[in-house]
Scaffold this motif. Structure first.
Motif, PDB file in Angstrom:
ATOM      1  N   PRO A 175       0.818  -1.313   0.098  1.00  0.00           N
ATOM      2  CA  PRO A 175       0.217  -0.066  -0.026  1.00  0.00           C
ATOM      3  C   PRO A 175       0.913   1.105  -0.075  1.00  0.00           C
ATOM      4  O   PRO A 175       0.284   2.415  -0.495  1.00  0.00           O
ATOM      5  CB  PRO A 175      -0.748  -0.130   1.334  1.00  0.00           C
ATOM      6  N   ARG A 176       2.242   1.102   0.392  1.00  0.00           N
ATOM      7  CA  ARG A 176       2.981   2.389   0.673  1.00  0.00           C
ATOM      8  C   ARG A 176       3.039   2.787  -0.932  1.00  0.00           C
ATOM      9  O   ARG A 176       3.355   4.026  -1.296  1.00  0.00           O
ATOM     10  CB  ARG A 176       4.127   2.301   1.224  1.00  0.00           C
ATOM     11  N   ILE A 177       3.245   1.919  -1.965  1.00  0.00           N
ATOM     12  CA  ILE A 177       3.502   2.204  -3.251  1.00  0.00           C
ATOM     13  C   ILE A 177       2.393   3.049  -3.920  1.00  0.00           C
ATOM     14  O   ILE A 177       2.496   3.964  -4.681  1.00  0.00           O
ATOM     15  CB  ILE A 177       3.890   0.975  -4.004  1.00  0.00           C
ATOM     16  N   ASP A 178       1.174   2.684  -3.426  1.00  0.00           N
ATOM     17  CA  ASP A 178      -0.109   3.569  -3.895  1.00  0.00           C
ATOM     18  C   ASP A 178       0.197   4.856  -3.547  1.00  0.00           C
ATOM     19  O   ASP A 178      -0.184   5.871  -4.511  1.00  0.00           O
ATOM     20  CB  ASP A 178      -1.256   2.949  -3.148  1.00  0.00           C
ATOM     21  N   LEU A 179       0.619   5.265  -2.352  1.00  0.00           N
ATOM     22  CA  LEU A 179       0.910   6.655  -2.057  1.00  0.00           C
ATOM     23  C   LEU A 179       1.712   7.337  -2.887  1.00  0.00           C
ATOM     24  O   LEU A 179       1.622   8.630  -3.303  1.00  0.00           O
ATOM     25  CB  LEU A 179       1.081   6.798  -0.623  1.00  0.00           C
ATOM     26  N   VAL A 180       3.046   6.593  -3.042  1.00  0.00           N
ATOM     27  CA  VAL A 180       4.175   7.037  -3.653  1.00  0.00           C
ATOM     28  C   VAL A 180       3.568   7.207  -5.292  1.00  0.00           C
ATOM     29  O   VAL A 180       3.967   8.474  -5.914  1.00  0.00           O
ATOM     30  CB  VAL A 180       5.207   6.008  -4.079  1.00  0.00           C
ATOM     31  N   SER A 181       2.710   6.488  -5.865  1.00  0.00           N
ATOM     32  CA  SER A 181       2.249   6.751  -7.334  1.00  0.00           C
ATOM     33  C   SER A 181       1.421   8.044  -7.125  1.00  0.00           C
ATOM     34  O   SER A 181       1.348   8.841  -8.328  1.00  0.00           O
ATOM     35  CB  SER A 181       1.404   5.408  -7.517  1.00  0.00           C
ATOM     36  N   ASP A 182       0.290   8.087  -6.242  1.00  0.00           N
ATOM     37  CA  ASP A 182      -0.445   9.207  -6.369  1.00  0.00           C
ATOM     38  C   ASP A 182       0.266  10.472  -6.057  1.00  0.00           C
ATOM     39  O   ASP A 182       0.188  11.392  -6.758  1.00  0.00           O
ATOM     40  CB  ASP A 182      -1.363   9.163  -5.209  1.00  0.00           C
ATOM     41  N   ILE A 356       8.616  -4.369  -8.004  1.00  0.00           N
ATOM     42  CA  ILE A 356       8.489  -5.464  -7.213  1.00  0.00           C
ATOM     43  C   ILE A 356       7.548  -5.473  -6.186  1.00  0.00           C
ATOM     44  O   ILE A 356       7.151  -6.696  -5.718  1.00  0.00           O
ATOM     45  CB  ILE A 356       9.972  -6.014  -6.636  1.00  0.00           C
ATOM     46  N   TYR A 357       7.372  -4.324  -5.622  1.00  0.00           N
ATOM     47  CA  TYR A 357       6.559  -4.079  -4.480  1.00  0.00           C
ATOM     48  C   TYR A 357       4.923  -3.696  -5.041  1.00  0.00           C
ATOM     49  O   TYR A 357       4.201  -2.974  -4.272  1.00  0.00           O
ATOM     50  CB  TYR A 357       7.075  -3.246  -3.289  1.00  0.00           C
ATOM     51  N   GLY A 358       4.910  -3.705  -6.210  1.00  0.00           N
ATOM     52  CA  GLY A 358       3.466  -3.456  -6.618  1.00  0.00           C
ATOM     53  C   GLY A 358       3.339  -2.487  -7.706  1.00  0.00           C
ATOM     54  O   GLY A 358       4.062  -1.686  -7.832  1.00  0.00           O
ATOM     55  N   ASP A 359       1.997  -2.138  -8.199  1.00  0.00           N
ATOM     56  CA  ASP A 359       1.670  -1.267  -9.196  1.00  0.00           C
ATOM     57  C   ASP A 359       0.883  -0.024  -8.704  1.00  0.00           C
ATOM     58  O   ASP A 359       0.569   1.012  -9.503  1.00  0.00           O
ATOM     59  CB  ASP A 359       1.100  -1.829 -10.235  1.00  0.00           C
ATOM     60  N   GLY A 360       0.763   0.100  -7.379  1.00  0.00           N
ATOM     61  CA  GLY A 360      -0.046   1.357  -6.758  1.00  0.00           C
ATOM     62  C   GLY A 360      -1.391   1.094  -6.718  1.00  0.00           C
ATOM     63  O   GLY A 360      -2.052   2.185  -6.759  1.00  0.00           O
ATOM     64  N   GLN A 361      -2.004  -0.144  -6.788  1.00  0.00           N
ATOM     65  CA  GLN A 361      -3.459  -0.361  -6.592  1.00  0.00           C
ATOM     66  C   GLN A 361      -3.732  -1.181  -5.450  1.00  0.00           C
ATOM     67  O   GLN A 361      -4.704  -1.859  -5.273  1.00  0.00           O
ATOM     68  CB  GLN A 361      -3.895  -1.186  -7.900  1.00  0.00           C
ATOM     69  N   ALA A 362      -2.876  -1.608  -4.609  1.00  0.00           N
ATOM     70  CA  ALA A 362      -3.064  -2.416  -3.343  1.00  0.00           C
ATOM     71  C   ALA A 362      -4.219  -1.954  -2.674  1.00  0.00           C
ATOM     72  O   ALA A 362      -4.960  -2.707  -2.267  1.00  0.00           O
ATOM     73  CB  ALA A 362      -1.853  -2.363  -2.272  1.00  0.00           C
ATOM     74  N   GLY A 363      -4.354  -0.733  -2.135  1.00  0.00           N
ATOM     75  CA  GLY A 363      -5.418  -0.232  -1.415  1.00  0.00           C
ATOM     76  C   GLY A 363      -6.709  -0.607  -1.922  1.00  0.00           C
ATOM     77  O   GLY A 363      -7.678  -1.328  -1.265  1.00  0.00           O
ATOM     78  N   LYS A 364      -7.082  -0.233  -3.031  1.00  0.00           N
ATOM     79  CA  LYS A 364      -8.367  -0.812  -3.934  1.00  0.00           C
ATOM     80  C   LYS A 364      -8.504  -2.174  -3.810  1.00  0.00           C
ATOM     81  O   LYS A 364      -9.656  -2.754  -3.620  1.00  0.00           O
ATOM     82  CB  LYS A 364      -8.125  -0.333  -5.192  1.00  0.00           C
ATOM     83  N   LYS A 365      -7.494  -2.968  -4.010  1.00  0.00           N
ATOM     84  CA  LYS A 365      -7.489  -4.457  -3.900  1.00  0.00           C
ATOM     85  C   LYS A 365      -7.983  -5.140  -2.578  1.00  0.00           C
ATOM     86  O   LYS A 365      -8.891  -5.977  -2.476  1.00  0.00           O
ATOM     87  CB  LYS A 365      -6.101  -5.056  -4.561  1.00  0.00           C
ATOM     88  N   ILE A 366      -7.186  -4.417  -1.441  1.00  0.00           N
ATOM     89  CA  ILE A 366      -7.647  -4.946  -0.349  1.00  0.00           C
ATOM     90  C   ILE A 366      -8.921  -4.597   0.323  1.00  0.00           C
ATOM     91  O   ILE A 366      -9.815  -5.335   0.713  1.00  0.00           O
ATOM     92  CB  ILE A 366      -6.507  -4.153   0.737  1.00  0.00           C
ATOM     93  N   ALA A 367      -9.393  -3.245  -0.163  1.00  0.00           N
ATOM     94  CA  ALA A 367     -10.838  -2.962   0.154  1.00  0.00           C
ATOM     95  C   ALA A 367     -11.945  -3.953  -0.607  1.00  0.00           C
ATOM     96  O   ALA A 367     -12.827  -4.640   0.035  1.00  0.00           O
ATOM     97  CB  ALA A 367     -11.122  -1.692   0.017  1.00  0.00           C
TER      98      ALA A 367
END
Length: 384
Positions: A175-182, A356-367
């Motif tokens: 989820p940290r990568i989501d914030l970075v991407s945004d 390697i730690y995701g594409d920036g969509q982890a939060g949406k997937k978790i919810a």
């Protein structure tokens, strides 16, 4: 309406779960509950609770249980106090699922309380390997959890090897990568020079080369923190570039690193350095995007640094064996080796993005996963 309780105990906890909190709060079938604990409530660590409220979240409960001193003994006692207090909170707010993050000592308090109270646990960032006590805690939390949200394929595979059912393991990314991407996609309207209005030390031009230092105590090397941070600061001083130096987290040994930083300043060696207790995540990410090199032992260099392409010099054993991209150079705590590592990264410059730690969509997937999961039986039936 399914009640999802997120327990936040530190600034790293918050940045590691914020994107999922935003998506849970927006989801029509989920109700977000927030419990803030430990160093996240204390001014000396930047009072993360204020940042949480500034971001528009409502905090349901605050729990003060961090004992002053940051020694191994007090870390163990804080964990025990946390267990007592978090149990009372869970009794009051009755969550359907508890989300806990990573591997910190307050995470252990959370999962023990939830486990004994038959509350299903969702664990993010499990399955990874590193140095220090963190790895032991992380794997223990994995075995006590029911739903798993690892941040990489390697971590996903390791959780399966630990015996957890594959149908409840979801490789969502970090989820940290989501914030970075945004944050990196935003228009940079904020003048980063304004950050020098807080903290102490020199001001300098952030459009010119500078270094970030983010170094935390290694709990299994308690007693060496002052020497370790002094070696790092000596290497930075010899590089002769301005530096942003961040305060350590609340693990055992934090006082030693803080003492080393204070002594460095008292000796008049802090010229061309600016010291911060805490920075908002959006500011920190923008600084990571600008910096010539991140130096220390923070996991942000491995995670966010890979996605951003930040040159990183990782010092010592704290991130041992954690999956990493090509942006990281590993060195020991010798100031000459730290200096040489920084020089190599300065010559290399910025790296290409690594996912390697995701594409920036982890939060949406978790919810989405939490909303669609059937009722979880807290009784774990695992065949080994």
């Amino acid at each position: 309406m399914k009640k999802i309780c997120v327990v936040i105990g530190s600034r790293a906890n918050y940045s590691s779960i914020k994107s999922a909190m935003l998506q849970i709060e927006k989801h029509k079938n989920l109700e977000l509950q927030i419990v803030v604990t430990a160093s996240a409530l204390l001014n000396r660590y930047g009072n993360v609770a204020e940042l949480i409220e500034k971001d528009g979240f409502t905090i349901n409960e605050r729990i003060y249980f961090l004992l002053e001193g940051e020694t191994p003994l007090l870390m163990a006692k804080s964990t025990g106090l946390g267990l007592i207090e978090i149990s009372s909170v869970f009794e009051r707010i009755s969550p359907d699922i508890v989300i806990t993050v990573g591997d910190r000592f307050e995470t252990m308090s959370t999962v023990i309380a939830a486990s004994y109270m038959n509350i299903p646990i969702a664990h993010t960032m499990g399955g990874e390997v590193t140095g220090t006590i963190d790895e032991s805690i992380r794997h223990a939390v994995t075995k006590m959890s029911h739903i798993h949200f690892p941040a990489s394929k390697d971590a996903f595979d390791r959780i399966i090897k630990l015996g957890e059912p594959s149908e409840l393991i979801f490789n969502v990314g970090c989820p940290r990568i989501d914030l970075v991407s945004d944050i990196l996609n935003e228009f940079e309207s904020q003048d980063l020079e304004e950050i020098f209005d807080i903290g102490v030390g020199s001001k300098f031009d952030l459009n010119k080369p500078f270094i970030i230092v983010s170094q935390h105590p290694v709990t299994t090397e308690y007693g060496n923190g002052e020497f370790q941070i002094e070696s790092t600061l000596k290497a930075i001083r010899n590089i002769n570039l301005p530096a942003i130096v961040l305060w350590p987290n609340a693990d055992a040994g934090s006082d030693e690193i803080a003492k080393g930083i204070r002594k460095w300043r008292e000796k008049g060696l802090g010229n061309n350095m600016h010291f911060f207790k805490n920075l908002p995540v959006e500011v920190y990410i923008k600084l990571m995007n600008k910096t010539s090199c991140l130096v220390g032992n923070s996991s942000s260099g491995v995670r966010e640094g890979a996605f951003i392409g930040t040159p990183v010099v990782n010092i010592g054993s704290r991130q041992n064996n954690r999956e990493r991209g090509g942006n990281v150079i590993d060195v020991d705590q010798n100031h000459i080796n730290i200096f040489n590592g920084i020089k190599k990264q300065l010559n290399n410059g910025k790296y290409k993005k690594d996912f390697i730690y995701g594409d920036g969509q982890a939060g949406k997937k978790i919810a989405k996963i939490l909303a669609n999961l059937p009722e979880i039986n807290p009784q774990k039936c695992i065949t080994y």
